[in-house]
Design an enzyme around this catalytic site. Structure first.
Site, PDB file in Angstrom:
ATOM      1  N   LEU A  14       0.824  -1.214   0.000  1.00 49.38           N
ATOM      2  CA  LEU A  14       0.000   0.000   0.000  1.00 49.38           C
ATOM      3  C   LEU A  14       0.856   1.260   0.000  1.00 49.38           C
ATOM      4  CD1 LEU A  14      -2.754  -1.128   2.428  1.00 49.38           C
ATOM      5  CD2 LEU A  14      -3.223   0.350   0.497  1.00 49.38           C
ATOM      6  N   TYR A 140      -1.672 -10.694  14.663  1.00 49.00           N
ATOM      7  CA  TYR A 140      -1.846  -9.484  13.852  1.00 49.00           C
ATOM      8  C   TYR A 140      -3.181  -8.818  14.177  1.00 49.00           C
ATOM      9  CZ  TYR A 140      -2.867  -6.931   9.454  1.00 49.00           C
ATOM     10  OH  TYR A 140      -3.211  -5.996   8.508  1.00 49.00           O
TER      11      TYR A 140
HETATM   12  N1  LIG Z   1      -2.394  -5.150   2.069  1.00 47.93           N
HETATM   13  C1  LIG Z   1      -3.532  -5.501   2.629  1.00 47.93           C
HETATM   14  O1  LIG Z   1      -4.308  -6.283   2.058  1.00 47.93           O
HETATM   15  C2  LIG Z   1      -3.916  -4.924   3.971  1.00 47.93           C
HETATM   16  C3  LIG Z   1      -5.162  -5.250   4.512  1.00 47.93           C
HETATM   17  C4  LIG Z   1      -5.501  -4.753   5.764  1.00 47.93           C
HETATM   18  C5  LIG Z   1      -4.636  -3.887   6.432  1.00 47.93           C
HETATM   19  N2  LIG Z   1      -3.438  -3.581   5.883  1.00 47.93           N
HETATM   20  C6  LIG Z   1      -2.532  -2.709   6.647  1.00 47.93           C
HETATM   21  O2  LIG Z   1      -2.021  -1.686   5.824  1.00 47.93           O
HETATM   22  C7  LIG Z   1      -0.659  -1.398   6.192  1.00 47.93           C
HETATM   23  C8  LIG Z   1       0.214  -1.528   4.966  1.00 47.93           C
HETATM   24  O3  LIG Z   1       0.081  -2.854   4.472  1.00 47.93           O
HETATM   25  P1  LIG Z   1       0.940  -3.395   3.258  1.00 47.93           P
HETATM   26  O4  LIG Z   1       0.140  -4.442   2.619  1.00 47.93           O
HETATM   27  O5  LIG Z   1       1.482  -2.269   2.464  1.00 47.93           O
HETATM   28  O6  LIG Z   1       2.120  -4.112   4.075  1.00 47.93           O
HETATM   29  P2  LIG Z   1       3.561  -4.533   3.543  1.00 47.93           P
HETATM   30  O7  LIG Z   1       4.018  -5.680   4.370  1.00 47.93           O
HETATM   31  O8  LIG Z   1       3.563  -4.677   2.063  1.00 47.93           O
HETATM   32  O9  LIG Z   1       4.416  -3.248   3.906  1.00 47.93           O
HETATM   33  C9  LIG Z   1       4.748  -2.908   5.225  1.00 47.93           C
HETATM   34  C10 LIG Z   1       6.019  -2.086   5.179  1.00 47.93           C
HETATM   35  O10 LIG Z   1       6.384  -1.773   6.523  1.00 47.93           O
HETATM   36  C11 LIG Z   1       7.788  -1.846   6.605  1.00 47.93           C
HETATM   37  N3  LIG Z   1       8.198  -2.071   7.996  1.00 47.93           N
HETATM   38  C12 LIG Z   1       8.110  -3.209   8.726  1.00 47.93           C
HETATM   39  N4  LIG Z   1       8.624  -3.000   9.949  1.00 47.93           N
HETATM   40  C13 LIG Z   1       9.043  -1.719   9.982  1.00 47.93           C
HETATM   41  C14 LIG Z   1       9.665  -0.910  10.964  1.00 47.93           C
HETATM   42  N5  LIG Z   1      10.002  -1.412  12.157  1.00 47.93           N
HETATM   43  N6  LIG Z   1       9.936   0.363  10.657  1.00 47.93           N
HETATM   44  C15 LIG Z   1       9.635   0.881   9.451  1.00 47.93           C
HETATM   45  N7  LIG Z   1       9.043   0.162   8.478  1.00 47.93           N
HETATM   46  C16 LIG Z   1       8.764  -1.119   8.743  1.00 47.93           C
HETATM   47  C17 LIG Z   1       8.196  -3.000   5.696  1.00 47.93           C
HETATM   48  O11 LIG Z   1       9.529  -2.914   5.306  1.00 47.93           O
HETATM   49  C18 LIG Z   1       7.206  -2.835   4.551  1.00 47.93           C
HETATM   50  O12 LIG Z   1       7.755  -2.091   3.500  1.00 47.93           O
HETATM   51  C19 LIG Z   1      -0.306  -2.380   7.302  1.00 47.93           C
HETATM   52  O13 LIG Z   1      -0.425  -1.733   8.549  1.00 47.93           O
HETATM   53  C20 LIG Z   1      -1.324  -3.460   7.166  1.00 47.93           C
HETATM   54  O14 LIG Z   1      -1.594  -4.063   8.396  1.00 47.93           O
HETATM   55  C21 LIG Z   1      -3.057  -4.081   4.669  1.00 47.93           C
END
Ligand SMILES: NC(=O)c1ccc[n+]([C@@H]2O[C@H](COP(=O)([O-])OP(=O)(O)OC[C@H]3O[C@@H](n4cnc5c(N)ncnc54)[C@H](O)[C@@H]3O)[C@@H](O)[C@H]2O)c1
Length: 324
Positions: A14, A140
């Site tokens: 995202l 989670y």
């Molecule tokens: N993608 C989905 O379908 C979905 C659905 C529901 C909620 N979300 C939420 O949206 C948000 C983004 O999701 P996403 O799919 O892009 O996740 P993703 O796993 O693709 O990206 C998460 C990013 O956070 C970074 N990260 C992890 N630990 C870190 C830290 N300590 N400091 C800084 N950066 C750190 C990672 O390197 C990664 O680039 C998350 O909070 C997730 O829970 C996503």
């Protein structure tokens, strides 16, 4: 006051797309992307931030006079089960750091994404209401449910204007998913355009709520732009896109790829999915800030296939390099 945005977790599925939208909206000089590692060939301002380090977040906020924070960093549902205590530590520590820096630096607005993973067996599976009972079964989901309550606490106690959406599974062609239970709905399109067999880790009738990336990003920006007095939910808003099962997406893909082969080998992610809602009631988001999804399964499938074919350069027959 000039809006300056900090995105934490900007390299993710995202975050990478949201960063571009926010750059477009606020200008490249007013958007600071950050993640654990520098992004290759990134056009804009990038700072390496490990969000478990509060001082580092504070320094970047001070350096750029940041006014808004989008806190996307998290360990997702399926990956989170590999090491539950570490997932809890990272998800909560990063959130507390963002909450504290925001409170102490008078950050004007914060975005914290939650998830349909907050729901468990105590919530109705169909048309799950915004205020359903939360008894998540993954670490989670537990961290997101706790995070929602902490967000509301900071709003009530300190007046921090923090806003949140419970995203369904996000489907996009721009980036790869990061270890969630709904990841299959992105991977399946990659396999279809590559004309390879797809091994599905969910059962064919595992219906889940999903949303197209464009809708998810628009929802985020619309929520963040809504007048403060319209925001009646300070835990997190349900939003619905569409709901479908693997069998339904396969049927849609086979309209374009009639020979597409899928094998179902459900694993632990099927157990996670079986406790999540099949559809979401988003009446409150519609009423408070005018939420309305635009993409259905047919338009998602057509767009995914067209864009992925371009990225894989299918037309020029050089199948192997994905140009994300
Ligand atoms: N993608 C989905 O379908 C979905 C659905 C529901 C909620 N979300 C939420 O949206 C948000 C983004 O999701 P996403 O799919 O892009 O996740 P993703 O796993 O693709 O990206 C998460 C990013 O956070 C970074 N990260 C992890 N630990 C870190 C830290 N300590 N400091 C800084 N950066 C750190 C990672 O390197 C990664 O680039 C998350 O909070 C997730 O829970 C996503």
């Amino acid at each position: 006051m000039k809006t300056v945005v900090l995105i934490i977790g900007a390299n993710g599925q995202l975050g990478s797309v949201l960063t571009e939208s926010l750059q477009h909206k606020h200008g490249k000089d007013n958007v600071i992307a950050s993640d654990l590692h520098q992004r290759k060939s990134f056009d804009g301002i990038f700072e390496v931030i490990d969000a478990t380090d509060k001082v580092r977040i504070q320094n970047v906020v001070t350096k750029y006079n940041v006014t808004q924070i989008y806190h996307l960093a998290a360990i997702l549902s399926a990956k989170g089960e590999e090491n539950p205590l570490q997932t809890w530590d990272i998800n909560m520590k990063t959130l507390f750091n963002v909450l504290e820096v925001s409170r102490l630096s008078n950050i004007e607005r914060v975005f914290f994404p939650s998830s349909i993973a907050v729901f468990g067996e105590g919530a109705p599976l169909s048309q799950t209401p915004n205020d359903a009972y939360l008894d998540p079964a993954t670490v989670y989901g537990i961290s997101k449910a706790a995070g929602e309550n902490w967000a509301q606490y900071y709003f009530l106690k300190y007046g921090l204007d923090i806003r949140s959406i419970r995203y369904p599974g996000v489907i996009g062609y721009q980036s790869l998913p990061g270890g969630g239970t709904t990841d299959y709905a992105v991977d399946i399109y990659h396999k279809a355009v590559l004309e390879q067999q797809f091994d599905c880790f969910l059962k064919e009738d595992a219906t889940l709520p999903m949303i197209f990336m464009e809708d998810a990003i628009r929802a985020t920006i619309e929520l963040m732009e809504a007048p403060k007095e319209n925001i009646t939910v300070r835990t997190s808003y349900n939003i619905a896109g569409i709901s479908f099962s693997p069998a339904e997406v396969v049927e849609e893909i086979r309209k374009l790829y009639p020979n597409f082969v899928v094998k179902y080998t459900p694993d632990f992610r099927q157990d996670i999915a079986s406790r999540w809602p099949k559809s979401i009631d988003d009446t409150t988001a519609k009423k408070d800030w005018g939420w309305k999804p635009e993409f259905d399964l047919e338009s998602i499938t057509a767009t995914m296939i067209q864009k992925l074919k371009q990225q894989y350069k299918i037309d020029s027959k050089s199948h192997n390099t994905l140009l994300l």
